[in-house]
Design a protein around this motif. Structure first.
Motif, PDB file in Angstrom:
ATOM      1  N   ILE A  44      46.034  33.504  53.900  1.00  0.00           N
ATOM      2  CA  ILE A  44      45.687  34.003  52.585  1.00  0.00           C
ATOM      3  C   ILE A  44      44.560  33.145  52.031  1.00  0.00           C
ATOM      4  CG2 ILE A  44      46.488  34.392  50.226  1.00  0.00           C
ATOM      5  CD1 ILE A  44      49.274  34.841  51.337  1.00  0.00           C
ATOM      6  N   PRO A  45      43.366  33.699  51.873  1.00  0.00           N
ATOM      7  CA  PRO A  45      42.226  32.873  51.464  1.00  0.00           C
ATOM      8  C   PRO A  45      42.332  32.404  50.019  1.00  0.00           C
ATOM      9  CG  PRO A  45      41.595  35.176  51.542  1.00  0.00           C
ATOM     10  CD  PRO A  45      42.986  35.098  52.107  1.00  0.00           C
ATOM     11  N   LEU A  46      41.866  31.192  49.796  1.00  0.00           N
ATOM     12  CA  LEU A  46      41.714  30.677  48.448  1.00  0.00           C
ATOM     13  C   LEU A  46      40.448  31.272  47.852  1.00  0.00           C
ATOM     14  CD1 LEU A  46      42.365  28.661  46.118  1.00  0.00           C
ATOM     15  CD2 LEU A  46      40.996  26.980  47.374  1.00  0.00           C
ATOM     16  N   VAL A  47      40.569  31.866  46.683  1.00  0.00           N
ATOM     17  CA  VAL A  47      39.426  32.479  46.001  1.00  0.00           C
ATOM     18  C   VAL A  47      39.317  31.861  44.617  1.00  0.00           C
ATOM     19  CG1 VAL A  47      38.430  34.613  45.106  1.00  0.00           C
ATOM     20  CG2 VAL A  47      39.696  34.646  47.262  1.00  0.00           C
ATOM     21  N   ILE A 150      38.040  43.145  41.721  1.00  0.00           N
ATOM     22  CA  ILE A 150      38.173  42.285  42.898  1.00  0.00           C
ATOM     23  C   ILE A 150      39.558  41.656  42.964  1.00  0.00           C
ATOM     24  CG2 ILE A 150      37.320  40.213  44.068  1.00  0.00           C
ATOM     25  CD1 ILE A 150      34.589  40.776  42.709  1.00  0.00           C
ATOM     26  N   THR A 151      40.039  41.155  41.839  1.00  0.00           N
ATOM     27  CA  THR A 151      41.270  40.355  41.830  1.00  0.00           C
ATOM     28  C   THR A 151      42.539  41.170  41.623  1.00  0.00           C
ATOM     29  OG1 THR A 151      40.989  39.903  39.457  1.00  0.00           O
ATOM     30  CG2 THR A 151      40.058  38.311  41.010  1.00  0.00           C
ATOM     31  N   ARG A 233      44.745  33.973  47.217  1.00  0.00           N
ATOM     32  CA  ARG A 233      45.247  32.927  46.336  1.00  0.00           C
ATOM     33  C   ARG A 233      44.154  32.653  45.300  1.00  0.00           C
ATOM     34  NH1 ARG A 233      45.758  26.607  48.037  1.00  0.00           N
ATOM     35  NH2 ARG A 233      46.319  25.786  45.978  1.00  0.00           N
ATOM     36  N   ILE A 234      44.352  33.167  44.105  1.00  0.00           N
ATOM     37  CA  ILE A 234      43.296  33.147  43.084  1.00  0.00           C
ATOM     38  C   ILE A 234      43.502  31.978  42.132  1.00  0.00           C
ATOM     39  CG2 ILE A 234      42.251  34.429  41.188  1.00  0.00           C
ATOM     40  CD1 ILE A 234      43.224  36.987  42.655  1.00  0.00           C
ATOM     41  N   GLU A 235      42.455  31.204  41.946  1.00  0.00           N
ATOM     42  CA  GLU A 235      42.454  30.105  40.975  1.00  0.00           C
ATOM     43  C   GLU A 235      41.271  30.314  40.039  1.00  0.00           C
ATOM     44  OE1 GLU A 235      44.786  27.937  40.709  1.00  0.00           O
ATOM     45  OE2 GLU A 235      45.855  28.156  42.622  1.00  0.00           O
ATOM     46  N   ARG A 236      41.555  30.360  38.750  1.00  0.00           N
ATOM     47  CA  ARG A 236      40.525  30.699  37.766  1.00  0.00           C
ATOM     48  C   ARG A 236      40.082  29.480  36.956  1.00  0.00           C
ATOM     49  NH1 ARG A 236      40.586  36.504  36.726  1.00  0.00           N
ATOM     50  NH2 ARG A 236      42.361  37.451  37.824  1.00  0.00           N
TER      51      ARG A 236
END
Length: 361
Positions: A44-47, A150-151, A233-236
């Motif tokens: 699961i890519p970090l985005v 996208i998210t 894996r979304i980090e904002r």
């Protein structure tokens, strides 16, 4: 007796062997589960998502982070997708695009259009490519709809809009104006109208086209026919500077755009044969440049009008961010202050993800 003792020893051996086998099977099962969880996590890519209003310093911060970490940049800006619209969209320079790997820029001509859904599908492909190279994508966005698509996923339209409907609504836009069509959208699809409070003509047309082509509101269809994004894996990180400081930066940026040749850029687009009535030329800055070319506005008034419209746009972006999307880490700073605050956060995120190596820069 010997037989019985031998039998007892045999049964004891069988019991021990069974227990060992069970223990080994249990251990293998645990190891397999751990391996599966590890594979699932690392696949699961970090985005990273860097969001904020216009002129909040997103591009500068993204470049500084890309200098320090293995990042590649996806520009989620609905105006930077257009070729030839460079100055007025604050597009990265050629030198910057050679130094940093960019996606999402110069994808179409001014007389074409790209939906948020199409952009999201391309972005999912770019994210996979970036992750496969051991890098992390950072989505740099001022276009809330693009970032959301996208998210959070996108709406897949059920079919093409008939050309007759599209041309009729385009003619009505020219004849009646966007405010009249917006009032109509409020009647047939109030939820979409609430989303497009900026009266963006392209979005108004799309919502009305969908309604008259399919007989249901676009907002309703989007709710029931949404395509989910791939696992991420979304980090904002959200830049929300103080309003006076942001407005000062907006004024400085706008004046710089005009000094850099915004009017010449608009004239060049017209000389290439593009219709001045194209929806893209309603974009802040380009509309004012067009008005000066047509003699409807002097340069000084055009600059001030651009500043006012940009401030209003930034205010709407801030409202969108606070009401419609997770904020993550909020930074009320510009430049080095923002970098110093976010640097250890990105460093920790990348080191916690096994698939990224901070040596790959």
């Amino acid at each position: 007796m010997l037989h019985r003792n031998g039998s007892a020893l045999y049964h004891s051996f069988v019991l021990r062997s069974t227990k060992v086998a069970r223990l080994q099977l249990s251990r293998r099962k645990v190891m397999a589960e751990r391996a599966s969880l590890h594979a699932a996590r690392t696949s699961i890519p970090l985005v990273l998502v860097l969001q904020g209003p216009t002129a909040s310093g997103k591009t500068v911060l993204a470049h500084a982070l890309a200098d320090a970490f293995p990042l590649e940049i996806i520009s989620a800006d609905s105006r930077q997708v257009y070729r030839g619209l460079d100055i007025g969209t604050a597009k990265p320079t050629e030198a910057e695009r050679k130094r940093y790997r960019y996606y999402g820029i110069d994808l179409c001509t001014p007389d074409q259009s790209i939906s948020a859904g199409q952009f999201a599908r391309w972005s999912w492909e770019w994210i996979g490519e970036i992750a496969a190279r051991g890098k992390a994508p950072i989505i740099v966005g001022g276009s809330g709809l693009y970032v959301r698509a996208i998210t959070e996923g996108l709406f897949e339209e059920p079919g093409r809009i008939p050309p007759a409907i599209r041309s009729q609504l385009a003619e009505r836009l020219l004849r009646e104006g966007r405010h009249a069509l917006y009032a109509e959208l409020e009647r047939v699809d109030p939820e979409s109208a609430a989303r497009y409070s900026d009266h963006n003509p392209r979005r108004i047309l799309r919502a009305l086209e969908f309604y008259y082509a399919h007989g249901i509101p676009l907002s309703y269809a989007q709710n029931i026919m949404r395509q989910q994004p791939p696992p991420m894996r979304i980090e904002r990180i959200t830049l929300l500077p103080e309003r006076p400081a942001l407005y000062g930066r907006i004024a400085h940026r706008v004046r710089h755009m005009w000094e850099a040749g915004l009017t010449d850029e608009m004239q060049r687009l017209l000389s290439q044969g593009y219709n001045p009535n194209l929806p893209i030329f309603e974009t802040i800055g380009y509309a004012e440049a067009l008005m000066t070319i047509q003699g409807r506005l002097d340069r000084s008034s055009a600059i001030e009008r651009t500043i006012v419209r940009t401030r209003r746009y930034a205010k709407r972006q801030i409202t969108w961010l606070r009401n419609s999307t997770p904020l993550g880490v909020v930074l009320p700073h510009f430049g080095d202050e923002a970098l110093n605050r976010v640097y250890p956060i990105i460093d920790q995120l990348l080191h916690s993800a096994d698939e990224y190596s901070c040596d790959k820069r």
